[in-house]
Write a protein that holds these residues in place. Structure first.
Motif, short mmCIF file in Angstrom:
data_model
loop_
_atom_site.label_atom_id
_atom_site.label_comp_id
_atom_site.label_asym_id
_atom_site.label_seq_id
_atom_site.Cartn_x
_atom_site.Cartn_y
_atom_site.Cartn_z
N GLN A 211 0.80 -1.22 0.00
CA GLN A 211 0.00 0.00 0.00
C GLN A 211 0.84 1.27 0.00
OE1 GLN A 211 -2.51 -1.04 3.50
NE2 GLN A 211 -1.92 -3.02 2.67
N LEU A 212 2.16 1.11 0.07
CA LEU A 212 3.07 2.24 -0.06
C LEU A 212 4.10 1.87 -1.12
CD1 LEU A 212 3.59 3.10 3.73
CD2 LEU A 212 2.02 4.18 2.13
N ASP A 213 4.46 2.82 -1.95
CA ASP A 213 5.26 2.55 -3.14
C ASP A 213 6.75 2.64 -2.81
OD1 ASP A 213 6.10 2.10 -5.67
OD2 ASP A 213 5.34 3.96 -6.53
N ILE A 214 7.42 1.48 -2.73
CA ILE A 214 8.84 1.43 -2.42
C ILE A 214 9.65 1.60 -3.70
CG2 ILE A 214 9.14 -1.07 -2.67
CD1 ILE A 214 10.51 0.77 0.31
N THR A 215 10.77 2.31 -3.62
CA THR A 215 11.62 2.50 -4.80
C THR A 215 13.05 2.76 -4.37
OG1 THR A 215 11.97 3.81 -6.80
CG2 THR A 215 11.13 4.98 -4.88
N GLU A 216 14.00 2.35 -5.21
CA GLU A 216 15.40 2.66 -4.97
C GLU A 216 15.92 3.68 -5.99
OE1 GLU A 216 17.25 -1.15 -7.50
OE2 GLU A 216 17.92 -0.70 -5.48
N ARG A 217 15.00 4.23 -6.79
CA ARG A 217 15.36 5.20 -7.82
C ARG A 217 15.03 6.62 -7.35
NH1 ARG A 217 16.80 3.21 -12.41
NH2 ARG A 217 16.63 5.29 -13.29
N PRO A 218 16.03 7.50 -7.22
CA PRO A 218 15.75 8.88 -6.79
C PRO A 218 14.84 9.64 -7.76
CG PRO A 218 18.10 8.37 -6.60
CD PRO A 218 17.47 7.24 -7.34
N ASP A 219 14.95 9.36 -9.07
CA ASP A 219 14.10 10.09 -10.02
C ASP A 219 12.63 9.73 -9.84
OD1 ASP A 219 14.68 7.51 -10.97
OD2 ASP A 219 14.20 8.07 -13.03
N ARG A 220 12.34 8.47 -9.57
CA ARG A 220 10.95 8.06 -9.30
C ARG A 220 10.47 8.66 -7.98
NH1 ARG A 220 7.51 3.63 -10.70
NH2 ARG A 220 6.14 3.01 -9.00
N PHE A 221 11.34 8.66 -6.98
CA PHE A 221 11.01 9.20 -5.66
C PHE A 221 10.67 10.69 -5.76
CE2 PHE A 221 12.18 11.04 -1.56
CZ PHE A 221 11.59 10.17 -0.66
N THR A 222 11.54 11.47 -6.42
CA THR A 222 11.32 12.91 -6.51
C THR A 222 10.16 13.25 -7.44
OG1 THR A 222 13.04 13.01 -8.23
CG2 THR A 222 13.70 13.50 -5.97
N TYR A 223 9.93 12.44 -8.46
CA TYR A 223 8.78 12.66 -9.34
C TYR A 223 7.48 12.57 -8.54
CZ TYR A 223 5.16 11.75 -12.84
OH TYR A 223 4.01 11.79 -13.59
N ASN A 224 7.37 11.57 -7.68
CA ASN A 224 6.18 11.43 -6.85
C ASN A 224 6.04 12.57 -5.85
OD1 ASN A 224 5.19 9.03 -8.00
ND2 ASN A 224 6.52 7.76 -6.75
N ILE A 225 7.18 13.03 -5.32
CA ILE A 225 7.14 14.17 -4.39
C ILE A 225 6.58 15.40 -5.09
CG2 ILE A 225 8.55 15.72 -2.99
CD1 ILE A 225 8.28 12.92 -1.81
N LEU A 226 7.01 15.64 -6.31
CA LEU A 226 6.55 16.81 -7.05
C LEU A 226 5.10 16.70 -7.50
CD1 LEU A 226 9.75 17.49 -9.20
CD2 LEU A 226 8.85 18.91 -7.34
N GLN A 227 4.55 15.49 -7.47
CA GLN A 227 3.13 15.31 -7.78
C GLN A 227 2.24 15.54 -6.57
OE1 GLN A 227 2.20 14.95 -11.03
NE2 GLN A 227 4.41 15.22 -11.24
N GLY A 228 2.85 15.77 -5.41
CA GLY A 228 2.07 16.03 -4.20
C GLY A 228 2.08 14.91 -3.19
N LYS A 229 2.86 13.86 -3.44
CA LYS A 229 2.93 12.74 -2.50
C LYS A 229 3.97 13.02 -1.42
CE LYS A 229 1.53 9.14 -5.80
NZ LYS A 229 1.85 7.80 -6.33
N LEU A 230 4.00 12.16 -0.40
CA LEU A 230 4.98 12.24 0.67
C LEU A 230 6.02 11.15 0.46
CD1 LEU A 230 2.52 12.47 3.70
CD2 LEU A 230 3.20 14.29 2.13
N GLY A 231 7.24 11.42 0.88
CA GLY A 231 8.30 10.43 0.79
C GLY A 231 8.94 10.20 2.15
N VAL A 232 9.49 9.00 2.35
CA VAL A 232 10.16 8.67 3.60
C VAL A 232 11.49 7.99 3.28
CG1 VAL A 232 10.08 7.27 5.72
CG2 VAL A 232 8.03 8.45 4.93
N LEU A 233 12.56 8.48 3.91
CA LEU A 233 13.89 7.89 3.80
C LEU A 233 14.34 7.43 5.17
CD1 LEU A 233 15.59 10.59 1.53
CD2 LEU A 233 14.79 8.34 0.80
#
Length: 508
Positions: A238-260
């Motif tokens: 239910q949460l989108d895991i990724t090891e790619r920074p470009d995918r991570f930042t793309y989702n952040i710019l769409q209005g999502k939250l990220g966790v590191l």
């Protein structure tokens, strides 16, 4: 950095033991660390005062310790000023000095890489953070390979990961909130979002879950993700895991939250939907026609992977009429020597395939690839010749496995493979009615799911037609000037549509 340093006391967690004799302090620390030889405790005479320096040997950066702390400390002998904690804070070329007056605080900080200095007679010890951090260099992503776009991936270093995110999102609007999670072995966690874009309700929900999480430790981002999910018993991520920074930042710019998370080579974004796991940033890097084609291909592959093996079992067990006559003759000839019913035949082959996949993943890379290819060919051919299965089923199961590997998310692909087994069993006992029942139950179940409180099937349910071009297919960039309404971002518009589509000549 030189200059006057701030003297900040860390929050007290016990009774003060200072002032104390240096010999008594040495014995106390030795007892606490069970006479561990890695605890280094040195004594010096500086400005006619006894000074103790103590730290864990392998936890600190020795070169920085020698150059920035020990050498300036010894050279203070030439100073005429009275030696004190404030004097050291002003003179030592470091800007991370803090004081600690309880043994609990000292024990907690020393294992994190702090060097402590105690001047006999002072009411607190002075600590400097000089951690030795081991991390690998930036490399390409292992689990999310793409042809087009950036190849860089996250590493186990939280500072490097934050630096990459800052490098990709050069904006003062980017927020990185700090949390510490874990009572026994605390780890640094960062909540990342765009202040002017992210939905405030989502931010508050994630903050609350992070603050209220009471665990001994979190081993990795994937473990933290499971603690924070709306339903921990559900097979779907239910949460989108990724090891790619470009995918991570793309989702952040769409209005999502990220966790590191510290010591984890991946991050996750929220909220996520079922369709988030079938999207790839590579869709953005190619022409919109190609991006749409591959996105639709993934949706078809997901459905094909789930339905093909159960349909084979149902058709051969109960519903012969749905198979064309010529194909039925071919299947009958292929299964003439097979002594098992279709359900057992399919389960056996699926089980063998999962064994090969798991063995290939656990063995060293070169051996694993050889094992997967050679093992699949040899075992498949031997199974046919031994009469354990048919040629047609091997083709169908192989195609079903390939379809499950098309999904960009490894965890989601695993969920798809797990779903096949109960559907195969239902097809073996009830035929097509069993498949219909299983898929109906699956749809109802997914409809009830949420991610960070948001519906899991949005924009399909609840229906958001204007978001279809951001989920099910791609359109040219001049038609996607708005963010997805499904995530309810504060700032909906990304750029002016007319300016993006305007064609400018060289003389303009």
């Amino acid at each position: 950095m030189w200059g006057k340093k701030s003297n900040k006391n860390k929050e007290s967690k016990g009774t003060s033991i200072f002032p104390i004799k240096i010999d008594t302090l040495e014995q106390l620390l030795s007892d606490k660390f069970e006479n561990n030889p890695d605890l280094k405790f040195s004594k010096y005479m500086v400005c006619e005062k006894k000074v103790a320096v103590f730290f864990i040997d392998y936890q600190i950066e020795i070169q920085s310790f020698q150059q920035s702390l020990l050498t300036p400390l010894v050279n203070l002998e030439k100073s005429n000023e009275k030696l004190s904690n404030q004097h050291l804070l002003n003179e030592l070329p470091l800007n991370s000095g803090t004081t600690a007056d309880s043994i609990e605080v000292i024990l907690e900080d020393i294992i994190l890489g702090k060097v402590f200095i105690y001047i006999e007679g002072e009411k607190a010890a002075l600590g400097y953070l000089l951690p030795m951090k081991e991390s690998r260099s930036l490399e390409t992503a292992e689990t999310e390979s793409i042809v087009l776009g950036p190849k860089i991936s996250f590493t186990e270093s939280l500072s490097k990961n934050m630096n990459i995110v800052r490098w990709l999102i050069k904006s003062t609007d980017l927020v990185m909130e700090e949390y510490k999670i874990g009572k026994v072995s605390p780890k640094d966690v960062r909540l990342v979002y765009m202040k002017s874009i992210a939905n405030e309700d989502d931010v508050q929900t994630m903050r609350q879950r992070l603050k209220e999480l009471d665990v001994d430790q979190i081993e990795d981002t994937i473990v933290l993700k499971q603690f924070l999910e709306d339903s921990q018993t559900n097979v779907f991520p239910q949460l989108d895991i990724t090891e790619r920074p470009d995918r991570f930042t793309y989702n952040i710019l769409q209005g999502k939250l990220g966790v590191l998370v510290e010591n984890s080579p991946s991050g996750f974004t929220a909220p996520a939907t079922l369709f988030s796991f079938l999207e790839s940033t590579e869709d953005l890097y190619m022409r919109w026609q190609g991006g749409t084609f591959y996105r639709v291909l993934r949706f078809m592959a997901m459905f094909f992977s789930i339905i093909i093996a159960p349909t084979y079992v149902a058709a051969l067990t109960y519903q012969y009429a749905i198979i064309p006559t010529q194909l039925l003759i071919t299947i009958g000839q292929s299964r003439a020597a097979v002594p098992f019913p279709p359900i057992f035949e399919v389960l056996l082959l699926e089980f063998m395939l999962e064994l090969l996949r798991e063995a290939g993943a656990r063995l060293p890379t070169k051996v694993g690839q050889t094992m997967g290819i050679v093992g699949g060919i040899v075992i498949g051919q031997a199974a046919v010749e031994a009469g354990l299965t048919s040629n047609i089923l091997i083709i169908l199961v192989a195609m079903s496995a390939l379809a499950s590997f098309v999904t960009p998310s490894y965890l989601f692909g695993t969920s798809i493979r797990l779903i096949r087994f109960p559907l195969i069993i239902l097809a073996g006992f009830f035929g097509l009615i069993g498949i219909i029942f299983g898929i109906t139950f699956l749809i109802i179940h997914v409809t009830r799911l949420t991610s960070l409180g948001r519906p899991y099937l949005v924009p399909l349910y609840p229906l958001q037609l204007k978001d279809f071009n951001k989920v099910f297919f791609r359109t040219p960039f001049n038609l996607t000037n708005k963010r997805a309404r499904s995530y309810r971002p504060k700032l909906l518009k990304r750029y002016q549509k007319d300016d993006a589509s305007k064609i400018r000549d060289i003389d303009e």
